[in-house]
Design an enzyme around this catalytic site. Structure first.
Site, PDB file in Angstrom:
ATOM      1  N   ASP A  46      65.804 -88.270 -58.544  1.00 18.71           N
ATOM      2  CA  ASP A  46      66.595 -87.959 -57.357  1.00 18.71           C
ATOM      3  C   ASP A  46      67.046 -86.489 -57.380  1.00 18.71           C
ATOM      4  OD1 ASP A  46      68.049 -89.185 -55.014  1.00 18.71           O
ATOM      5  OD2 ASP A  46      69.798 -88.413 -56.096  1.00 18.71           O
ATOM      6  N   GLU A  81      61.742 -85.933 -56.493  1.00  7.72           N
ATOM      7  CA  GLU A  81      62.190 -85.821 -55.107  1.00  7.72           C
ATOM      8  C   GLU A  81      62.737 -84.406 -54.976  1.00  7.72           C
ATOM      9  OE1 GLU A  81      65.466 -86.929 -51.808  1.00  7.72           O
ATOM     10  OE2 GLU A  81      65.954 -86.467 -53.873  1.00  7.72           O
TER      11      GLU A  81
HETATM   12  C1  NOJ Z   1      68.276 -88.446 -52.257  1.00 11.71           C
HETATM   13  C2  NOJ Z   1      68.261 -89.921 -52.007  1.00 11.71           C
HETATM   14  O1  NOJ Z   1      66.987 -90.298 -51.565  1.00 11.71           O
HETATM   15  C3  NOJ Z   1      69.349 -90.173 -51.001  1.00 11.71           C
HETATM   16  O2  NOJ Z   1      69.297 -91.486 -50.503  1.00 11.71           O
HETATM   17  C4  NOJ Z   1      70.675 -89.879 -51.637  1.00 11.71           C
HETATM   18  O3  NOJ Z   1      71.697 -90.014 -50.683  1.00 11.71           O
HETATM   19  C5  NOJ Z   1      70.701 -88.448 -52.182  1.00 11.71           C
HETATM   20  N1  NOJ Z   1      69.519 -88.106 -52.884  1.00 11.71           N
HETATM   21  C6  NOJ Z   1      71.869 -88.275 -53.118  1.00 11.71           C
HETATM   22  O4  NOJ Z   1      71.664 -88.985 -54.306  1.00 11.71           O
END
Ligand code: NOJ
Ligand code: MG
Length: 566
Positions: free
Chosen positions: A222, A284
């Site tokens: 993440d 991500e």
């Molecule tokens: C990316 C995640 O996909 C999202 O859902 C989340 O709110 C943020 N990162 C913070 O962790």
């Protein structure tokens, strides 16, 4: 009609014996909305386990589970209070083990989510840091700073939260006085960790091992581009609507894509490399340009990164060709596979995105009083876009429900919204609830079969009834059966490790490519496309028509075909 003279090879075939993830199709399960085992209206691990056979039938290689760890759920589990415990709403650690075992028996790999940029404010480290006060070693694990102004009453800098409002929160010190501030790039309940601290690094390596030892096939990381902040926390001067790349108006933020972040990923690579079975690390990272993103997947770092530039590309032949070429070239340069993705739990589902005129700027959610998408057009284009995506070499990510052609819930009542974005933006940005609505499995069951009873944590739209899995199963031409057919062919024809050659001679509004010996034609234009005589259509996103023996691919339709060349 075709001409091979100027065809352009952009990407050669992959070696046949590479790691599984180079060509895998990975299905994202959003645990609270996939299947509810206990009937409380919230999806859970036993629910997921009971439905894993669906994913085998669909034909994917692996599952990625969004977070199911102990969490106050201030950001739907992306606010983790304990990385080694399952939140009771989702089940127990035994349920997680049972899921992993069942998946293993079914030949499905399981990737879990790692949230390293921030913890929950209810994590033991953070409560200890609050209690220990300024200057304590406990505070060093997070980004605490004194405020500016005469009495420290102003935040340490101008950084904004991705969810709206400022990125700093002032705390009350143990003695009751207003005190220091902590950084939260996301919700106020998601304090950012200090990744310069060796204890933070050691802890996350230990968390990786904890889940690797239990048999996970890898991790989705993440906010992988956010862990390291620029020295001195310099002011930025801009805002972010959501996770976004840079452009001329929005230069590089001092908290995204800092060079030192790569050292962390080199150490994680060493951790996972010690395990058998080609475990995978997926970033991500909202980073542009493609060359900069490719740095995350250099040989000794992470293995894949989500291709968000592809996801945001409008339904335009020229732009699609451009982004596919740029993506392949950037990852080929570092020896990594390219990934493809059209939807996830943060963005408007592609069956609705494509129902707006190309180029419409959408936020992260749509409200009942916003312009509504053209549902039929959106679905037709979504199916065409998915079939194009599944023909591309590399690895593809699917988001739960896209195999049913589910649209965004675009008329959710505002009072049921739970995404912190809606609140933090002062009711300006609707947030992401509309893509997170629980799945429809059975048209005639309460909660459309999501759980055993009627409860569903977000209301399901009436259209779920005609899109439910049991309505589409074994119905030729349904979205579900089209995905199945495509996934079967992708596997048997080895398209994931295949090549990509742009084919010329099909006109500017047709995305025309060859992967191995399959010709893929996406008609992105407005007029019919005629196929040469004797073309064999392998799979189509819509109904190809036959007129006087000539097969016609209508607008907004993709086909995979075998051409008999002169
Ligand atoms: C990316 C995640 O996909 C999202 O859902 C989340 O709110 C943020 N990162 C913070 O962790
Ligand atoms: Mg439940």
């Amino acid at each position: 009609m075709t001409s091979t003279t100027a065809d352009l090879l952009v990407h050669p075939q992959d070696a046949p014996d590479g790691p599984w993830w180079r060509s895998a199709v990975i299905y994202q399960v959003y645990p609270r909305s996939f299947a509810d085992g206990d009937g409380d209206g919230i999806g859970d691990l036993p629910g997921i386990t009971s439905r894993l056979e669906h994913l085998v039938e669909l034909g994917v290689d692996a599952v990625w589970l969004s977070p199911f760890y102990l969490s106050p759920q201030a950001d739907a589990g992306y606010d983790v209070a304990d990385y080694r415990t399952v939140d009771p709403v989702f089940g127990t650690l035994d349920d997680a083990d049972a899921l992993l075992h069942r998946a293993n028996d079914l030949g499905l790999r399981v990737i879990v989510d790692l949230v390293p940029n921030h913890t929950s404010d209810e994590h033991a480290w953070f409560t200890a840091a609050l209690a220990a006060g300024p200057g304590s070693p406990q505070r060093e694990l997070y980004m605490f700073r004194d405020g500016l102004g005469e009495h420290g009453e102003l935040p340490p800098n101008d950084w904004k939260s991705v969810f709206g409002g400022g990125a700093w929160q002032r705390v009350t010190e143990p003695d009751g006085t207003p005190g220091q501030w902590y950084l939260h790039l996301f919700d106020v309940k998601q304090p950012d960790l200090n990744w310069h601290h060796p204890r933070v690094r050691a802890e996350f390596e230990s968390i990786l091992r904890f889940w690797l030892d239990r048999g996970v096939a890898g991790f989705r990381i993440d906010v992988a581009h956010g862990l390291v902040k620029a020295d001195g926390l310099p002011p930025y001067g801009h805002e972010h609507e959501m996770l976004q790349g840079t452009d001329e108006q929005r230069p590089q933020a001092p908290y995204w894509d800092q060079d030192d972040v790569h050292e962390i990923y080199r150490s994680w690579n060493r951790v996972v490399s010690a395990y058998d079975g080609d475990r995978v690390l997926v970033a991500e990272a909202w980073v542009e340009p493609a060359e900069r993103l490719a740095r995350y997947v250099r040989e000794d770092e992470l293995h894949q990164s989500f291709n968000f530039p592809y996801l945001v590309t409008p339904w335009s032949a020229g732009e699609l060709r451009e982004v596919v070429t740029a993506s392949l070239q950037a990852t080929d340069a570092v020896g990594a596979p390219t990934t493809w993705v059209l939807s996830n739990h943060d963005l408007v589902r592609h069956a609705s995105r494509f129902g707006y005129p190309a180029g419409t700027r959408l936020g992260n959610g749509i409200g009942a009083d916003d312009p509504q998408p053209d549902a039929a057009l959106g679905l037709q284009r979504a199916r065409a876009a998915s079939l194009l995506m599944l023909a591309l070499p590399g690895s593809a990510y699917l988001y739960q429900g896209e195999e049913l052609g589910l649209p965004e819930h675009t008329t959710l009542p505002d009072d049921v919204r739970q995404d912190p974005t809606w609140l933090r933006s002062g009711h300006v940005h609707r947030g992401r609830d509309g893509c997170r609505v629980p799945l429809p499995w059975q048209a005639d069951a309460p909660s459309y079969g999501f759980g055993p009873g009627p409860l569903s944590w977000l209301p399901q739209p009436a259209v779920w009834r005609e899109l439910a899995l049991d309505v589409q199963r074994e119905v030729p031409g349904s979205t579900y059966e089209t995905y199945r057919a495509a996934l079967r062919l992708r596997r048997s024809l080895e398209l994931g490790t295949g090549s990509l050659t742009w084919l010329t001679g099909w006109g500017k509004d047709v995305v025309a490519l060859a992967n191995r010996n399959v010709t893929v034609l996406a008609n992105v234009g407005t007029t019919d496309l005629e196929l040469p005589a004797d073309t064999v259509v392998l799979v189509s996103s819509g109904e190809p028509r036959e007129v006087d023996g000539v097969v016609i691919v209508p607008a907004d339709t993709t086909v995979w075909a075998r051409l008999v060349r002169a």
